[in-house]
Design a protein around this motif. Structure first.
Motif, mmCIF file in Angstrom:
data_model
loop_
_atom_site.group_PDB
_atom_site.id
_atom_site.type_symbol
_atom_site.label_atom_id
_atom_site.label_comp_id
_atom_site.label_asym_id
_atom_site.label_seq_id
_atom_site.Cartn_x
_atom_site.Cartn_y
_atom_site.Cartn_z
ATOM 1 N N THR A 2 -27.152 38.525 -13.073
ATOM 2 C CA THR A 2 -28.587 38.336 -13.341
ATOM 3 C C THR A 2 -29.419 38.501 -12.074
ATOM 4 O O THR A 2 -30.587 38.868 -12.139
ATOM 5 C CB THR A 2 -28.880 36.956 -13.967
ATOM 6 O OG1 THR A 2 -28.517 35.926 -13.038
ATOM 7 C CG2 THR A 2 -28.120 36.771 -15.266
ATOM 8 N N ARG A 12 -33.603 41.411 -8.737
ATOM 9 C CA ARG A 12 -33.760 42.342 -7.626
ATOM 10 C C ARG A 12 -34.417 43.645 -8.086
ATOM 11 O O ARG A 12 -35.236 44.227 -7.363
ATOM 12 C CB ARG A 12 -32.397 42.647 -7.004
ATOM 13 C CG ARG A 12 -31.870 41.501 -6.154
ATOM 14 C CD ARG A 12 -30.431 41.712 -5.739
ATOM 15 N NE ARG A 12 -29.924 40.591 -4.982
ATOM 16 C CZ ARG A 12 -29.930 40.504 -3.641
ATOM 17 N NH1 ARG A 12 -30.387 41.507 -2.921
ATOM 18 N NH2 ARG A 12 -29.463 39.432 -3.038
ATOM 19 N N SER A 70 -36.230 36.524 -4.527
ATOM 20 C CA SER A 70 -36.320 35.064 -4.457
ATOM 21 C C SER A 70 -37.775 34.615 -4.606
ATOM 22 O O SER A 70 -38.078 33.669 -5.331
ATOM 23 C CB SER A 70 -35.728 34.579 -3.124
ATOM 24 O OG SER A 70 -35.915 33.191 -2.969
ATOM 25 N N ARG A 116 -39.450 35.428 -15.203
ATOM 26 C CA ARG A 116 -38.244 34.781 -15.734
ATOM 27 C C ARG A 116 -38.123 34.989 -17.244
ATOM 28 O O ARG A 116 -37.052 35.299 -17.753
ATOM 29 C CB ARG A 116 -38.232 33.283 -15.410
ATOM 30 C CG ARG A 116 -38.403 32.967 -13.924
ATOM 31 C CD ARG A 116 -37.877 31.595 -13.585
ATOM 32 N NE ARG A 116 -36.449 31.546 -13.724
ATOM 33 C CZ ARG A 116 -35.591 32.002 -12.811
ATOM 34 N NH1 ARG A 116 -36.019 32.492 -11.676
ATOM 35 N NH2 ARG A 116 -34.307 31.947 -13.032
ATOM 36 N N ARG A 171 -28.690 31.557 -11.167
ATOM 37 C CA ARG A 171 -29.155 30.275 -10.624
ATOM 38 C C ARG A 171 -29.399 29.250 -11.732
ATOM 39 O O ARG A 171 -29.348 28.053 -11.501
ATOM 40 C CB ARG A 171 -30.482 30.468 -9.860
ATOM 41 C CG ARG A 171 -30.438 31.433 -8.708
ATOM 42 C CD ARG A 171 -29.583 30.897 -7.577
ATOM 43 N NE ARG A 171 -29.688 31.734 -6.370
ATOM 44 C CZ ARG A 171 -29.185 32.946 -6.227
ATOM 45 N NH1 ARG A 171 -28.517 33.507 -7.217
ATOM 46 N NH2 ARG A 171 -29.325 33.617 -5.104
ATOM 47 N N ASP A 172 -29.705 29.756 -12.933
ATOM 48 C CA ASP A 172 -30.158 28.885 -14.025
ATOM 49 C C ASP A 172 -29.396 29.162 -15.309
ATOM 50 O O ASP A 172 -29.903 28.913 -16.394
ATOM 51 C CB ASP A 172 -31.661 29.131 -14.280
ATOM 52 C CG ASP A 172 -31.930 30.581 -14.695
ATOM 53 O OD1 ASP A 172 -31.110 31.464 -14.357
ATOM 54 O OD2 ASP A 172 -32.928 30.827 -15.369
ATOM 55 N N ARG A 201 -33.965 30.733 1.463
ATOM 56 C CA ARG A 201 -33.802 31.131 0.070
ATOM 57 C C ARG A 201 -33.277 29.958 -0.770
ATOM 58 O O ARG A 201 -33.738 29.729 -1.884
ATOM 59 C CB ARG A 201 -32.871 32.338 -0.016
ATOM 60 C CG ARG A 201 -33.124 33.083 -1.297
ATOM 61 C CD ARG A 201 -32.167 34.167 -1.552
ATOM 62 N NE ARG A 201 -32.178 35.225 -0.560
ATOM 63 C CZ ARG A 201 -31.346 36.266 -0.634
ATOM 64 N NH1 ARG A 201 -30.492 36.348 -1.630
ATOM 65 N NH2 ARG A 201 -31.376 37.205 0.275
ATOM 66 N N ASP A 203 -35.181 28.562 -3.952
ATOM 67 C CA ASP A 203 -34.498 28.589 -5.254
ATOM 68 C C ASP A 203 -34.336 27.179 -5.839
ATOM 69 O O ASP A 203 -34.361 26.985 -7.055
ATOM 70 C CB ASP A 203 -33.113 29.260 -5.132
ATOM 71 C CG ASP A 203 -33.195 30.757 -4.804
ATOM 72 O OD1 ASP A 203 -34.304 31.322 -4.854
ATOM 73 O OD2 ASP A 203 -32.143 31.362 -4.499
ATOM 74 N N ARG A 208 -38.357 25.515 -6.684
ATOM 75 C CA ARG A 208 -39.406 26.133 -7.494
ATOM 76 C C ARG A 208 -39.593 25.305 -8.774
ATOM 77 O O ARG A 208 -38.705 24.561 -9.192
ATOM 78 C CB ARG A 208 -39.067 27.585 -7.802
ATOM 79 C CG ARG A 208 -37.862 27.725 -8.680
ATOM 80 C CD ARG A 208 -37.583 29.170 -9.035
ATOM 81 N NE ARG A 208 -36.389 29.228 -9.837
ATOM 82 C CZ ARG A 208 -35.395 30.081 -9.645
ATOM 83 N NH1 ARG A 208 -35.454 30.963 -8.675
ATOM 84 N NH2 ARG A 208 -34.353 30.056 -10.429
HETATM 85 O O1 DC Z 1 -27.942 36.287 -6.635
HETATM 86 P P1 DC Z 1 -28.912 37.194 -5.908
HETATM 87 O O2 DC Z 1 -28.949 36.971 -4.414
HETATM 88 O O3 DC Z 1 -28.716 38.637 -6.257
HETATM 89 O O4 DC Z 1 -30.358 36.773 -6.480
HETATM 90 C C1 DC Z 1 -31.561 37.224 -5.886
HETATM 91 C C2 DC Z 1 -32.683 36.240 -6.195
HETATM 92 O O5 DC Z 1 -32.995 36.255 -7.586
HETATM 93 C C3 DC Z 1 -32.377 34.777 -5.876
HETATM 94 O O6 DC Z 1 -32.785 34.419 -4.574
HETATM 95 C C4 DC Z 1 -33.141 34.000 -6.910
HETATM 96 C C5 DC Z 1 -33.320 34.961 -8.051
HETATM 97 N N1 DC Z 1 -32.491 34.629 -9.205
HETATM 98 C C6 DC Z 1 -32.981 33.701 -10.085
HETATM 99 O O7 DC Z 1 -34.044 33.142 -9.855
HETATM 100 N N2 DC Z 1 -32.292 33.400 -11.223
HETATM 101 C C7 DC Z 1 -31.121 33.988 -11.481
HETATM 102 N N3 DC Z 1 -30.478 33.689 -12.617
HETATM 103 C C8 DC Z 1 -30.577 34.931 -10.565
HETATM 104 C C9 DC Z 1 -31.281 35.225 -9.420
#
Ligand code: DC
Length: 221
Positions: free
Chosen positions: A33, A38, A98, A107, A128-129, A180, A184, A187
């Motif tokens: 995700t 990105r 981020s 989102r 992340r979620d 970051r 993350d 927020r």
């Molecule tokens: O895992 P990554 O470094 O490729 O993710 C890049 C950014 O995307 C991360 O800093 C926060 C966001 N992200 C998010 O908010 N929710 C997710 N499920 C995945 C990534």
């Protein structure tokens, strides 16, 4: 019903390596995700939109077309039909992802796509979620973490290997990682946190194979 594995955690904990290999072993689809956030970020950068310009980002979200395809089992991210997978893993795009992922409109659009993918196939999804918001009913939830120093070291080696270090140093990478993490985790919408029913795995002292083995044990497979 499809079987869903959710892996969340901070940047550099090894989520994508673990999730990709685990999915391959099990014959599941790996859904990255972060790559979707990105790809959106790349679009904003290309449009010259700044990370603080929420209104412009909101408008851009309604125009942008992010979709997913699979080539030899590897996730490809398409931006308006263009395969941008190879352009996503830079510090610039990561920092923009981020920063722009704090906006609810960004989102909402991606969560919908993620839920659809998980309902259609057995997936290992990392982000992340995922355990807290995207797939609260996931069969197995893992919160994968490691110390910031350890994550910075891994990222440093990865960039060095790719010849992509540029002006980055170990210190600047660790500072980026800590910034970051903070963004993350703090927020308003869907901050990074361990779901109540997620199992904590600290990979600081573990190999990739050990982490995978631990998750397979949780899955009973
Ligand atoms: O895992 P990554 O470094 O490729 O993710 C890049 C950014 O995307 C991360 O800093 C926060 C966001 N992200 C998010 O908010 N929710 C997710 N499920 C995945 C990534």
């Amino acid at each position: 019903m499809s079987f869903n594995v959710a892996i969340d955690g901070p940047a550099g904990a090894g989520k994508s390596t673990v999730a990709r290999q685990l999915a391959r072993q099990l014959g599941f689809i790996y859904v990255d995700t972060g790559a979707m956030y990105r790809a959106m970020a790349l679009y904003f950068l290309r449009q010259g939109i700044g990370a603080k310009e929420e209104e412009k980002i909101g408008e851009a979200v309604s125009r942008v077309d992010v979709s997913i395809a699979y080539e030899n089992g590897e996730q490809q991210v398409l931006l308006g039909g263009e395969n941008v997978t190879g352009l996503l893993r830079t510090e610039e795009v990561g920092n923009m992802a981020s920063a722009s992922s704090v906006y609810p409109r960004v989102r909402e659009k991606l969560v919908e796509l993620q839920r659809r993918l998980a309902s259609e196939a057995d997936v290992v999804m990392d982000g992340r979620d995922i355990g807290t918001c995207v797939l609260p009913q996931a069969h197995v939830k893992v919160y994968l973490t490691a110390s910031a120093a350890c994550r910075a070291q891994r990222r440093y080696e990865e960039l060095k290997e790719k010849g992509a270090l540029g002006t980055h140093t170990l210190e600047s990478i660790q500072a980026d990682i800590e910034d970051r993490d903070y963004r993350d985790m703090h927020r308003e919408v869907s901050p990074l946190r361990q779901a109540q029913d997620a199992v904590l795995v600290d990979s600081s002292e573990m190999s990739i194979d050990q982490v995978i083995e631990a998750i397979r044990r949780l899955m009973g497979r």
